[in-house]
Write an enzyme that holds these catalytic residues in place. Structure first.
Site, PDB file in Angstrom:
ATOM      1  CG  ASP A 142     -18.970  -0.268   9.029  1.00  0.00           C
ATOM      2  OD1 ASP A 142     -19.717  -0.102  10.011  1.00  0.00           O
ATOM      3  OD2 ASP A 142     -17.744   0.006   9.062  1.00  0.00           O
ATOM      4  CD  GLU A 209     -16.986   0.355  15.106  1.00  0.00           C
ATOM      5  OE1 GLU A 209     -16.360   0.467  16.180  1.00  0.00           O
ATOM      6  OE2 GLU A 209     -16.818  -0.597  14.330  1.00  0.00           O
TER       7      GLU A 209
END
Ligand SMILES: *[C@@H]1O[C@H](CO)[C@@H](O)[C@H](O)[C@H]1NC(C)=O
Ligand SMILES: *[C@@H]1O[C@H](CO)[C@@H](O)[C@H](O)[C@H]1NC(C)=O
Ligand SMILES: *[C@@H]1O[C@H](CO)[C@@H](O)[C@H](O)[C@H]1NC(C)=O
Ligand SMILES: *[C@@H]1O[C@H](CO)[C@@H](O)[C@H](O)[C@H]1NC(C)=O
Ligand SMILES: *[C@@H]1O[C@H](CO)[C@@H](O)[C@H](O)[C@H]1NC(C)=O
Length: 544
Positions: A142, A209
């Site tokens: 991400d 994350e």
């Protein structure tokens, strides 16, 4: 200014029980020279060093950047099956899985792939063996959103992955599609050469994350614990994103009997803790501002903020602070430190106060020896002629290694207690639902924290081998130095399974790569190539 800081400064956590001492000479192992599978050298120095590979890598990295795998705050709750908005937001993650599938066929053919909690990917290479212990390479798929206000400030649109022949531009080009793609490139190349590792290797890619890894890294750890019974210290090494190599210019390099020391590879062996603090002042004297109390909730929250700011946390430096290891490496291998500073360092217990005073002039280093605090949000009031019944402020803290979530919350509570007394307010950790008659109001504190991470030892096979591999890829002019992070990574979820946890990005930091989470994130393709080579050699290094 009235300040009671002195009286509460005794509330400190004290030293960590396990003291780590750093090598004053900052010993560097010889660069790793493989003795097995020597034929792989040919590929390393041939294909992986060729212009063809560079452009191939730019295309593959570019393809990954073009898929907008954005983590929005609204996705913190995790993937849900029924919510159509949520499914829409996660579509790019599915596209990303498919992209990896089509770009890296051998990995998907020969490694065991597990999709965890819908969007996390875990690959297992080789049969599960516990001796030698497995290693795990991590990255996250991400990226942070592109701020609307700055979207047009990008030289090249953030998801265009423009390649100008030298650099790849775009969101994620560094953080961390770069390491993710470097890992899979290296593994795919090794598979093409029919390399089979003797040690189990896990590749773990989380989807969240940037919103703390609750649904990704946390679940991957749970899976490793339950499915493979990997317990405390069960993995020999975990490697995730972190600091880079930094060039030090020649004038400040001392030890140049060979070609001169050129770069410091900063390996993160610890992370500071984290805390969000929400302070809410509630008073039941709301009403018309023609009859105001002497202090409204806004006045009191302001008093609290200035008190906290005027009583900043104390700096301290214990023998296990990685900063000490970094300074010792600079001392041993550069002229950056003066003779006096070097002397202090040699006798750091005695000269600790001098060192701490000196560090104050270097805010970046100073942050390694103290808890930082910032009042980031304040909220209160709705109308100019109405008394605000509540106001709140949010602080963000990064907790130093010598403190803990508990010591910080105790210190803050101690600072606020006298203010609560002075205004006859209750100090609570719970929301007051049914105030009684003579209730004047409350100050409510809510602490949401993450402890500082354990400190990875530098006296292990893992640190030694990692250092040797870094020196193989970047040359023996490279000094590997222990370092610390002020930010957090997905490894926050790995403390219960990893023996040696490292955070490191194997490329030389330049202007472009310094910019993550902001406009014009870009990376040079030569940095990307070195990153691939690093993982290629790291896997070999941990196979011998
Ligand atoms: C793995 O171990 C076996 C036996 O110990 C050895 O024959 C083989 O060469 C090793 N493979 C690699 C890739 O090192
Ligand atoms: C380092 O190298 C430079 C240039 O090669 C040389 O002038 C200098 O004396 C060297 N310094 C040391 C400490 O060896
Ligand atoms: C802080 O607390 C207030 C009141 O309890 C609440 O309204 C607000 O949403 C909280 N903010 C955060 C970010 O937790
Ligand atoms: C409320 O404030 C008054 C003085 O203003 C004080 O006498 C009283 O004890 C306070 N009540 C509580 C519950 O603290
Ligand atoms: C990469 O980004 C940095 C930071 O914005 C910028 O200074 C640099 O010029 C960019 N690189 C190139 C080659 O333009």
């Amino acid at each position: 200014m009235f300040c009671i800081c002195a009286s509460i400064s005794i509330i400190y956590f004290g030293g960590s029980a396990e003291q780590v001492f750093y090598d004053e000479k900052c010993y560097q192992p010889d660069p790793f020279i493989p003795t097995k599978n020597i034929e792989l050298d040919e590929r390393l120095n041939g294909h992986l060093s060729s212009p063809q590979f560079q452009s191939l890598l730019a295309t593959r990295l570019g393809g990954a950047i073009q898929i907008p795998t954005i983590s929005f705050d609204s996705m913190r709750g995790g993937p849900t099956k029924s919510d159509s908005v949520d499914i829409e937001l996660h579509k790019p993650f599915e596209a990303f899985h498919r992209y990896l599938e089509s770009s890296y066929p051998l990995i998907h053919e020969r490694l065991e792939k597990t999709v965890i909690n819908k969007y996390s990917l875990l690959f297992r290479w080789g049969e599960l063996r516990m001796d030698p212990k497995p290693i795990m390479l991590m990255a996250h798929m991400d990226v942070v959103p592109v701020d609307e206000a700055t979207a047009d400030k990008w030289t090249h649109p953030p998801f265009s992955a423009h390649f100008d022949g030298e650099r790849v531009w775009g969101r994620g080009s560094v953080d961390t599609k770069l390491s993710l793609i470097s890992i899979v490139e290296a593994v795919e190349a090794l598979l093409e050469s029919n390399f089979t590792p003797n040690r189990t290797i896990f590749l773990a890619f989380g989807p969240d994350e940037e919103i703390s890894g609750y649904n990704g890294a946390q679940m991957i750890t749970k899976f490793l614990q339950s499915k493979y019974e990997i317990g405390k210290g069960g993995l020999e090494m975990i490697l995730d994103e972190g600091p880079t190599l930094a060039l030090l210019n020649d004038e400040i390099v001392a030890n140049n009997e060979s070609n001169g020391v050129k770069s410091f590879a900063m390996v993160g062996i610890s992370e500071k803790g984290y805390m969000d603090l929400n302070i809410t002042v509630t008073m039941n004297n709301g009403g018309h501002s023609s009859l105001p109390p002497p202090h409204t909730t806004i006045g009191i929250i302001s008093e609290i903020i200035t008190t906290i700011e005027n009583c900043p946390p104390k700096a301290d430096l214990y023998a296990n602070n990685p900063l000490l290891g970094s300074l010792m490496c600079l001392s041993a291998h550069s002229n950056l430190l003066s003779a006096r500073q070097k002397f202090w360092l040699e006798h750091f217990e005695r000269f600790k106060p001098f060192i701490l005073t000196e560090l104050r002039s270097y805010p970046i280093l100073d942050a390694f020896v103290k808890t930082t605090q910032a009042a980031d949000i304040i909220h209160g009031g709705i109308k100019v002629n109405a008394i605000p019944t509540f106001a709140y402020a949010l602080f963000n803290m990064r907790i130093a290694l010598h403190e803990s979530v508990e010591s910080v919350s105790k210190r803050i509570t101690a600072l606020i207690t006298p203010i609560a007394k002075k205004h006859n307010l209750e100090l609570t950790n719970q929301v007051n639902i049914h105030p009684h008659e003579d209730y004047n109001g409350s100050i409510h504190l809510s602490f949401d924290g993450l402890e500082p991470s354990p400190i990875t030892s530098t006296e292990t096979f893992a640190y030694n081998r990692l250092s040797a591999v870094i020196r193989r890829v970047f040359g023996h002019d490279t000094i590997v130095t222990p370092f610390m992070m002020t930010a957090n990574t997905d490894t926050r979820w790995s403390w219960e399974i990893g023996e040696s946890i490292f955070r490191f990005n194997a490329f030389i930091k330049d202007e472009g790569s310094a910019k993550v989470h902001t406009v014009d994130e870009n990376c040079s393709i030569s940095a990307a190539v070195s990153f691939v080579k690093f993982y290629h050699e790291l896997i070999r290094g941990f196979n011998e």
